[in-house]
Design an enzyme around this catalytic site. Structure first.
Site, PDB file in Angstrom:
ATOM      1  N   SER A  93       0.820  -1.211   0.000  1.00 41.41           N
ATOM      2  CA  SER A  93       0.000   0.000   0.000  1.00 41.41           C
ATOM      3  C   SER A  93       0.858   1.267   0.000  1.00 41.41           C
ATOM      4  O   SER A  93       1.688   1.438  -0.875  1.00 41.41           O
ATOM      5  CB  SER A  93      -0.953  -0.045   1.189  1.00 41.41           C
ATOM      6  OG  SER A  93      -1.934   0.948   1.058  1.00 41.41           O
ATOM      7  N   ASP A 237      -2.216   6.498  -4.011  1.00 42.37           N
ATOM      8  CA  ASP A 237      -1.123   5.750  -3.383  1.00 42.37           C
ATOM      9  C   ASP A 237      -0.714   4.592  -4.313  1.00 42.37           C
ATOM     10  O   ASP A 237      -1.355   4.373  -5.343  1.00 42.37           O
ATOM     11  CB  ASP A 237      -1.505   5.314  -1.960  1.00 42.37           C
ATOM     12  CG  ASP A 237      -2.459   4.145  -1.915  1.00 42.37           C
ATOM     13  OD1 ASP A 237      -3.248   3.997  -2.858  1.00 42.37           O
ATOM     14  OD2 ASP A 237      -2.408   3.360  -0.944  1.00 42.37           O
ATOM     15  N   ASP A 239      -1.072   1.416  -4.492  1.00 40.87           N
ATOM     16  CA  ASP A 239      -2.022   0.371  -4.912  1.00 40.87           C
ATOM     17  C   ASP A 239      -3.401   0.949  -5.218  1.00 40.87           C
ATOM     18  O   ASP A 239      -4.375   0.205  -5.385  1.00 40.87           O
ATOM     19  CB  ASP A 239      -2.084  -0.786  -3.906  1.00 40.87           C
ATOM     20  CG  ASP A 239      -2.695  -0.399  -2.571  1.00 40.87           C
ATOM     21  OD1 ASP A 239      -2.475   0.743  -2.121  1.00 40.87           O
ATOM     22  OD2 ASP A 239      -3.405  -1.233  -1.978  1.00 40.87           O
ATOM     23  N   ASP A 241      -5.859   2.638  -3.829  1.00 46.95           N
ATOM     24  CA  ASP A 241      -7.107   2.622  -3.065  1.00 46.95           C
ATOM     25  C   ASP A 241      -7.299   3.916  -2.274  1.00 46.95           C
ATOM     26  O   ASP A 241      -8.337   4.107  -1.654  1.00 46.95           O
ATOM     27  CB  ASP A 241      -7.223   1.388  -2.149  1.00 46.95           C
ATOM     28  CG  ASP A 241      -6.055   1.232  -1.194  1.00 46.95           C
ATOM     29  OD1 ASP A 241      -5.138   2.081  -1.215  1.00 46.95           O
ATOM     30  OD2 ASP A 241      -6.057   0.249  -0.432  1.00 46.95           O
TER      31      ASP A 241
HETATM   32 MG    MG Z   1      -3.266   1.622  -0.423  1.00 46.81          MG
END
Ligand code: MG
Length: 447
Positions: A93, A237, A239, A241
Site C-alpha cells: 500500500s 497511493d 495500490d 485505493d
Molecule cells: Mg493503499
C-alpha cells in the site's frame, strides 16, 4: 509483521519468499481448491514475491488467476466474480518502496475478517497445508481484461454520466508515484475525455517521494497544477485505493475532503446511510445531517467499514484518509470510483473544485502518535485513559474518543506497531492542538 489482513515486512529483512510461500499455502488450503486471483502493485520485489505465492497456491491444488500488475480494488473486483474462490494482493500500500506485503481477500472480495485471518495464521503456525498429488497441482491462468472491466464498471455506475464529464474536457494533473496507478489511470482518463498531465506515471516501483498521498508529499503535484493551469490535481497511493485532491489554485485539500466531497455528491442524489471509521472527519456528520442521513462509525480498518456498509446496505462509505468506498461498485476502497464521482460532481456543479470544497464546513484535523518502548503495552494505557474519562462524553467504538461540541479527540493503540495514535479535530488549529496535547500529557504519565 502479521495482522488480520495478511503479512508485511521489509524485503531482505523479514519478508522472505518462504514467508509468502507459507501464507499462500495456508490461504489456498483454507479457501481452495478453486481459482485464486493474484494481483500486485509496481514494487520492485513484487515479481519475486509473486512466484512464491504462485508456487504456494498451486502446490495445494489452486489455479492462479494471474491479472498481473493492477490496483488493489481491481484485484478485489475480479475476486468477487462467481467463478473465483479468493484473491491475494501483493502490495504494501502506502508503505515505502523497500516494503512489501500480502493483503488477503475473502471469496466475496472484501478483506479477511478477524476469524478468517486467525485461521490462516493458525495454519501457518501449525504448517497445516493440504498438499496436492502431482497430477492435481494447480495451473497459472492469465486473465487479461481486469483493467478494462474495472473501467467499464466505473463508467456504468448509475450516478456517472460519461458524456457529461467528457463535455467539460477537464485538464487534470495526476501523480501516480510510480505505483500501480500507471496501469489503469491513463485509460480511465482517456475514456472520460480528460486532458491529463501525468507525473511519475511509469509503474517502476521506484517511488520518487514518500508514497502516502498526504499534503506534505504532494508539493510537486501542487506546483504542476498551477504551472499547467489545471482544473484539478489528483494523487493516488501505490495500490490505488487512496485518493487525494489538489484544487485549481495548487492547494491540497487534505485527504479527509476526498471522502467528504464524494459523500456530499452521493447524498445529493441518493438517500441512505453512510459508514465511516471512528477517526473520519465530522464533515461527514454535517453533510449527512443536511440530507437526513444516518452516519455509522466503526473501528479503524477497511474491513470494519466495508462489512458494516454491506450489512446495512449503506449508500456511501469509506475512510477519511482518502479511501472512498462506493457500495454501488463494490465494498472496497477504490480511487477510480472516487475519481469518477468527483468529476461527475464537478461536471454537474459547474463550479470550481475550490468552491465545492469551501462550501463544506472547515475543520482542522491533526494526526499524531506516541512511540512506546517495546516493553510498554499500548492497550493497557488506552484502557487506563478510558477509566480516567469515564464521566466525559465518550465513544468506545475503537480505543477512546472524547467528544466535545464541534470537536473530538481519538486515541487508540496501533494494530501493527508499538505506538498510540492520537487524532483530533476542531474548528481552530489552537483547539485541535490543545486536545492532542492534553491527552498526550495524560498518556505519557501512564507510560
Ligand atoms: Mg493503499
Amino acid at each position: 509483521m502479521i495482522s488480520v489482513s495478511g503479512v508485511r515486512g521489509v524485503v531482505g529483512d523479514g519478508l522472505r519468499p518462504e514467508v509468502a510461500l507459507h501464507f499462500a499455502q495456508a490461504y489456498g488450503s483454507e479457501f481452495g481448491p478453486g481459482r485464486i486471483v493474484v494481483g500486485r502493485d509496481s514494487r520492485v520485489t513484487g515479481e519475486m514475491i509473486k512466484y512464491a505465492v504462485w508456487s504456494g497456491l498451486t502446490s495445494v491444488g489452486c489455479d492462479v488467476v494471474d491479472i498481473g500488475m493492477a490496483p488493489t480494488p481491481t484485484t478485489a473486483l475480479v475476486t468477487e466474480r462467481k467463478e473465483n474462490s479468493g484473491g491475494i494482493i501483493i502490495t504494501a500500500s502506502h508503505n515505502p518502496k523497500e516494503w512489501n506485503a500480502l493483503k488477503l481477500l475473502a471469496p466475496d472480495g472484501l478483506f479477511l475478517n478477524s476469524d478468517q485471518g486467525a485461521r490462516i495464521r493458525e495454519r501457518v503456525e501449525k504448517q497445516e497445508y493440504d498438499y496436492s498429488s502431482w497430477d492435481q497441482v494447480g495451473r497459472i491462468k492469465p486473465f487479461e481484461t481486469a483493467i478494462e472491466d474495472h473501467i467499464k464498471a466505473v463508467a456504468n455506475l448509475e450516478l456517472v454520466h460519461v458524456a457529461q464529464i467528457r463535455r467539460r474536457q477537464f485538464k487534470i494533473v495526476v501523480d501516480c508515484c510510480n505505483g500501480a496507478g500507471g496501469t489503469i489511470l491513463p485509460q480511465l482518463f482517456e475514456y472520460l475525455g480528460c486532458n491529463v498531465i501525468f507525473l511519475n506515471l511509469e509503474p517502476s516501483g521506484y517511488f520518487p517521494r514518500s508514497p502516502e498521498p498526504i499534503p506534505e508529499n504532494l508539493t510537486e503535484l501542487c506546483d504542476a497544477v498551477t504551472k499547467h493551469g489545471a482544473h484539478l490535481g489528483i494523487a493516488v497511493d501505490p495500490d490505488v485505493d487512496r485518493l487525494a485532491l489538489v484544487d485549481e489554485n495548487g492547494k491540497t485539500m487534505g485527504e479527509e475532503y476526498t471522502l467528504s466531497l464524494a459523500t456530499a455528491f452521493v447524498l445529493s442524489k441518493k438517500s441512505g446511510a453512510v459508514v465511516v471509521n471512528a477517526s473520519t472527519s465530522q464533515v461527514i456528520d454535517d453533510i449527512a445531517r443536511q440530507h437526513n442521513a444516518a452516519v455509522h462509525r466503526t473501528a479503524v480498518g477497511e474491513i470494519h467499514v466495508a462489512a458494516k456498509a454491506r450489512d446495512i446496505n449503506a449508500v456511501m462509505a469509506g475512510e477519511g484518509n482518502g479511501g472512498v468506498i462506493y457500495p454501488d461498485l463494490h465494498y472496497g476502497r477504490d480511487a477510480m470510483a472516487g475519481i469518477a464521482l468527483i468529476l461527475q460532481y464537478l461536471a454537474e456543479a459547474q463550479s470550481r473544485i475550490s468552491s465545492l470544497h469551501q462550501r463544506l464546513p472547515q475543520y482542522t484535523m491533526i494526526k499524531d502518535k506516541i512511540t512506546l518502548p517495546f516493553t510498554v503495552n499500548a492497550r493497557a494505557i488506552v484502557k487506563k485513559l478510558i477509566e480516567m474519562h469515564k464521566n466525559d462524553h465518550i465513544d468506545l467504538t475503537d480505543g477512546l474518543k472524547i467528544l466535545h461540541d464541534k470537536a473530538w479527540v481519538h486515541i487508540r493503540a496501533s494494530n501493527t506497531e508499538p505506538i498510540i495514535r492520537i487524532i483530533a479535530e476542531a474548528t481552530s488549529r489552537e483547539q485541535t492542538h490543545q486536545l492532542i496535547e492534553n491527552l498526550r500529557i495524560e498518556a505519557n504519565q501512564l507510560v
